[in-house]
Design a protein around this motif. Structure first.
Motif, mmCIF file in Angstrom:
data_model
loop_
_atom_site.group_PDB
_atom_site.id
_atom_site.type_symbol
_atom_site.label_atom_id
_atom_site.label_comp_id
_atom_site.label_asym_id
_atom_site.label_seq_id
_atom_site.Cartn_x
_atom_site.Cartn_y
_atom_site.Cartn_z
ATOM 1 N N LYS A 291 0.758 -1.134 -0.052
ATOM 2 C CA LYS A 291 -0.080 0.091 -0.022
ATOM 3 C C LYS A 291 0.813 1.295 0.003
ATOM 4 O O LYS A 291 0.334 2.360 -0.491
ATOM 5 C CB LYS A 291 -0.858 0.054 1.035
ATOM 6 C CG LYS A 291 -2.016 -1.191 1.308
ATOM 7 C CD LYS A 291 -2.795 -0.937 2.326
ATOM 8 C CE LYS A 291 -2.217 -1.302 3.652
ATOM 9 N NZ LYS A 291 -1.537 -2.688 3.975
ATOM 10 N N THR A 292 1.876 1.072 0.809
ATOM 11 C CA THR A 292 2.760 2.304 0.899
ATOM 12 C C THR A 292 3.370 2.856 -0.517
ATOM 13 O O THR A 292 3.333 4.063 -0.580
ATOM 14 C CB THR A 292 3.931 2.052 1.804
ATOM 15 O OG1 THR A 292 3.405 1.440 3.018
ATOM 16 C CG2 THR A 292 4.611 3.416 2.241
ATOM 17 N N HIS A 322 7.698 4.963 7.686
ATOM 18 C CA HIS A 322 7.334 5.639 6.451
ATOM 19 C C HIS A 322 8.396 6.681 5.945
ATOM 20 O O HIS A 322 8.671 6.735 4.794
ATOM 21 C CB HIS A 322 6.091 5.924 6.564
ATOM 22 C CG HIS A 322 4.958 5.323 6.585
ATOM 23 N ND1 HIS A 322 4.743 4.370 5.431
ATOM 24 C CD2 HIS A 322 3.719 5.192 7.333
ATOM 25 C CE1 HIS A 322 3.643 3.682 5.760
ATOM 26 N NE2 HIS A 322 3.061 4.204 6.616
ATOM 27 N N ASP A 386 -2.774 6.439 7.265
ATOM 28 C CA ASP A 386 -2.523 4.961 7.103
ATOM 29 C C ASP A 386 -2.889 4.328 8.357
ATOM 30 O O ASP A 386 -3.135 4.652 9.504
ATOM 31 C CB ASP A 386 -0.761 5.000 7.068
ATOM 32 C CG ASP A 386 -0.364 3.467 6.793
ATOM 33 O OD1 ASP A 386 -1.279 2.926 6.371
ATOM 34 O OD2 ASP A 386 0.718 3.139 7.265
ATOM 35 N N GLU A 387 -3.200 3.003 8.075
ATOM 36 C CA GLU A 387 -3.713 2.154 9.244
ATOM 37 C C GLU A 387 -5.087 2.606 9.946
ATOM 38 O O GLU A 387 -5.069 3.252 10.885
ATOM 39 C CB GLU A 387 -2.744 1.775 10.210
ATOM 40 C CG GLU A 387 -1.380 1.356 9.590
ATOM 41 C CD GLU A 387 -1.589 -0.186 8.768
ATOM 42 O OE1 GLU A 387 -2.872 -0.539 8.982
ATOM 43 O OE2 GLU A 387 -0.796 -0.613 8.072
HETATM 44 MG MG MG Z 1 1.803 -0.446 5.672
#
Ligand code: MG
Ligand code: ADP
Length: 684
Positions: A291-292, A322, A386-387
């Motif tokens: 996904k990143t 990240h 994210d998440e």
């Molecule tokens: Mg991730």
């Protein structure tokens, strides 16, 4: 009788019976109307006595020929009745119900439903349900008969007759609350018809019509309320208009090429950009699905077109991670990334703020620090979280308010079944990365009980001796519960002092200070700790490829989605990895759930199974998410209705964003009733 009266206003429902209804969750008259059948039995096929099929359930209309006999046989008192119609004679027997001898009147017509057997050349109906034929409508025979969840002392027959009497009494008060326009457009019958026919359907068709209406209604209330709580985002003209969608610069510096699934999701994102309306998109993808990298590509397009991207992660550790992976890539492309974390010194912070405000920093990565008031963007074009499940809606909205209506991208690894995602993320479009990059090793998953501890411990030691690392996860009822956390600390001590004396064991849980947590995580990440004992704080996104064992204690206490997340922390490097689930639970469902984990490594499959084993109410923990239990809708079967519901809810708010119009007042009131604890809703 009023809908909100307690059930004891109903004739024949007093003291004990009231308690029994309460036990079924039925407190008010309305609850009773909404105590929908769990099943039906089609007894509408009336047979003549000479049409009876032996060893089947039969429904027969007949007259009691003579006064029923009563006699004793072994432990049984048997009542036997002779029944005839114009074609012949059959018998019916009942066991240990002596009062029936006088209840059945000679010469009267009844309808009987029961299994037929052949004995001594006679046809015998065994313990049939029966009803007098004539004045009153049949409820338990001679029709499609509802079957309710019942309880000792509250028989089907009683429940049926109580519900019927309520329907007869109150049907005039069953109010329509779905606006006429929506009802017509989606071909929904009136509520009154639906309530009557869900209990006592005239035929198959009327049942389907009734059920559709009630399923629609239930999902509609849920969906409309969720959209209201979340603040419905109407697609608006977007300020960040991109013209250049060429990402070849990025793909040249990435050490891999995108999987087809990544490409597909990327093209969906790019299509949103091209449409020039604000994107609101959820990217779901299993742990490690990349996904990143997709987020990087989206950020890259923004940067190329002169816009900034903000990426918000739930923990400092993740934000750091990240930042590192983004910097590595974007340095080569001349795109400046900055990190905003809680730990920055004042002067550093000021410098970072400045670079964001002046637009030098094109990609801003951080925790909640990103949404502080002091952070001002030059031209934020894309806000990524994210998440996502760790953030509330409010935080997401706050991030998006930092710009002039930026695109929104939400990434989550929690594999949510599509049906539930439609509800939980009703305001987002959904993209799914359904394929892992090539060459991943499957993590072997074992399910054992505590008799295996010695073997498990030596297995762990063997791997640490080879230079690997391990996680040991303990459940807490709720992150932060004192006793549980103490248990984690004590357990760590025990591991340190009694089992792994020669190894480096540390513990981490949610109540430690952020700095300390970061310190421990970093030490683990650098290889200075062999075994990390943890609650689920490490669940999200952590990447330590050298950790190859994930031991989970009391595994039955976790949701499968969560176990899958946890398992995703290993199997990130070249080494074979193992996930060991320890549970002594004897519960059948618990065992089945563990078996699912050992068999499947597909997050979506796992979460579908979890949903079917536990039911949606339990799926995320009802308390945590405030989703009311569904009374009639089935999230598997009713996906089509759910789609309609979603469309209808959007149309509703487009026409009347604040639900102020007269025609929507009843609906709005009903939505409020549907959620008793609206204020607790904070998901998605
Ligand atoms: Mg991730
Ligand atoms: P997640 O979806 O869990 O956030 P990441 O984006 O962190 O996954 O990716 C996990 C790992 O896989 C990273 O090390 C990343 O560099 C790598 N990766 C991502 N996409 C690909 C790909 N298409 N081919 C090979 N490796 C990839």
């Amino acid at each position: 009788m009023e809908l909100y009266n307690s059930v004891d206003v109903i004739k024949n429902v007093g003291g004990e019976r009231k308690k029994k209804f309460n036990k079924l969750g039925v407190f008010t008259v309305l609850d009773l109307l909404e105590h929908f059948p769990r099943d039906y039995n089609d007894r509408s096929d009336l047979r003549k006595t000479d049409e009876i099929i032996i060893n089947e359930e039969n429904t027969v209309k007949g007259v009691i020929s003579t006064k029923p006999d009563i006699f004793t046989k072994g432990r049984f008192q048997i009542v036997k009745a002779k029944i005839h119609d114009d074609r012949g004679t059959v018998y019916a027997v009942w066991f240990n119900q002596p009062y029936l001898k006088n209840a059945l009147k000679v010469g009267e017509s009844y309808v009987f439903t029961g299994k037929a057997v052949l004995k001594y050349n006679s046809v015998i109906l065994e313990s049939p349900d029966f009803e007098l034929y004539g004045e009153k409508e049949l409820l338990s025979t001679g029709r499609i008969v509802p079957i309710y969840s019942a309880t000792a002392g509250l028989s089907q027959k009683i429940i049926r007759s109580v519900i019927k009497s309520v329907i007869d009494d109150i049907s005039g008060k069953i109010d329509e609350f779905i606006p006429e326009g929506i009802r017509k457009k989606y071909k929904l019958c009136e509520r009154k018809f639906a309530v009557l026919n869900i209990h006592f359907p005239e035929n198959d068709e009327s049942f389907f019509i009734a059920r559709k209406r009630l399923v629609f209604e239930e999902l509609f209330l849920l969906q409309a309320k969720l959209l209201q709580v979340k603040g419905f985002i109407k697609k608006r003209e977007c300020a960040a208009i991109a013209e250049d969608f060429d990402i070849s610069g990025l793909t040249e510096v990435l050490p891999f090429s995108f999987t087809n699934a990544q490409k597909k999701v990327l093209s969906e994102i790019i299509l949103d950009f091209k449409n020039k309306v604000t994107m609101s998109r959820l990217v779901q993808g299993d742990v490690g699905s990349g996904k990143t990298a997709v987020a990087m590509a989206a950020a890259y397009i923004m940067a190329k077109n002169g816009y900034q991207t903000a990426l918000m992660a739930p923990t400092d550790v993740l934000a750091n991670q990240h930042f590192e992976s983004f910097s590595k890539v974007f340095e080569k492309l001349g795109v400046r990334c900055v990190l905003l974390s809680g730990g920055l010194k004042k002067s550093e912070k000021r410098r970072v703020y400045e670079s964001i405000e002046l637009g030098y920093a094109k990609i801003v990565i951080g925790t909640h620090a990103v949404i502080q008031d002091a952070v001002k963007f030059d031209n934020l074009g894309l806000a990524i979280t994210d998440e996502q499940h760790r953030f509330g809606v409010r935080q997401r909205n706050k991030l998006s308010k930092k710009g002039n209506n930026p695109h929104i991208l939400v990434m989550t690894a929690t594999p949510i079944p599509r049906t539930l995602a439609l509800i939980l993320y009703g305001d987002l479009d959904i993209s799914i990365i359904d394929e892992l990059p090539p060459g991943r090793q499957k993590t072997d998953t074992l399910f054992v009980n505590s008799s295996y501890y010695q073997r498990i411990y030596s297995f762990i030691k063997k791997h640490i001796d080879r230079g690997r690392q391990a996680y040991i996860i303990c459940p807490t009822i709720e992150e932060g519960e004192k006793n549980d956390l103490k248990a984690v600390e004590q357990y760590t001590e025990k591991l340190k002092n009694e089992i792994f004396q020669n190894y480096r064991v540390e513990c981490i849980h949610g109540k430690f200070k952020a700095d300390y947590k970061n310190y421990v995580m970093e030490s683990f990440s650098k290889g200075d700790i062999d075994i990390l004992v943890s609650t689920t704080v490490i669940e999200v996104g952590i990447n330590v490829p050298n950790a190859v064992i994930m031991l989970i204690e009391n595994a039955e206490r976790f949701g499968l989605a969560q176990l899958h997340q946890l398992r995703g922390r290993v199997g990130r490097g070249a080494e074979k990895s193992y996930c060991i689930l320890v549970s002594d639970s004897e519960n059948k469902v618990a065992k089945e759930r563990m078996e699912v984990m050992t068999k499947s490594s597909d997050g979506f499959e796992i979460s579908e199974k979890d949903l079917s084993l536990r039911g949606p109410g339990d799926f995320f923990g009802t308390r945590q998410h405030g989703i009311p239990e569904l009374k009639i809708a089935n999230l598997y079967k009713d996906i089509e209705v759910l789609r309609e519901v979603r469309r209808a809810s959007e149309e509703l708010y487009i026409n009347d964003p604040l639900l102020e119009k007269e025609e929507n007042q009843k609906l709005a009131a009903e939505m409020d009733k549907f959620f008793r604890e609206t204020d607790n809703i904070d998901f998605g």
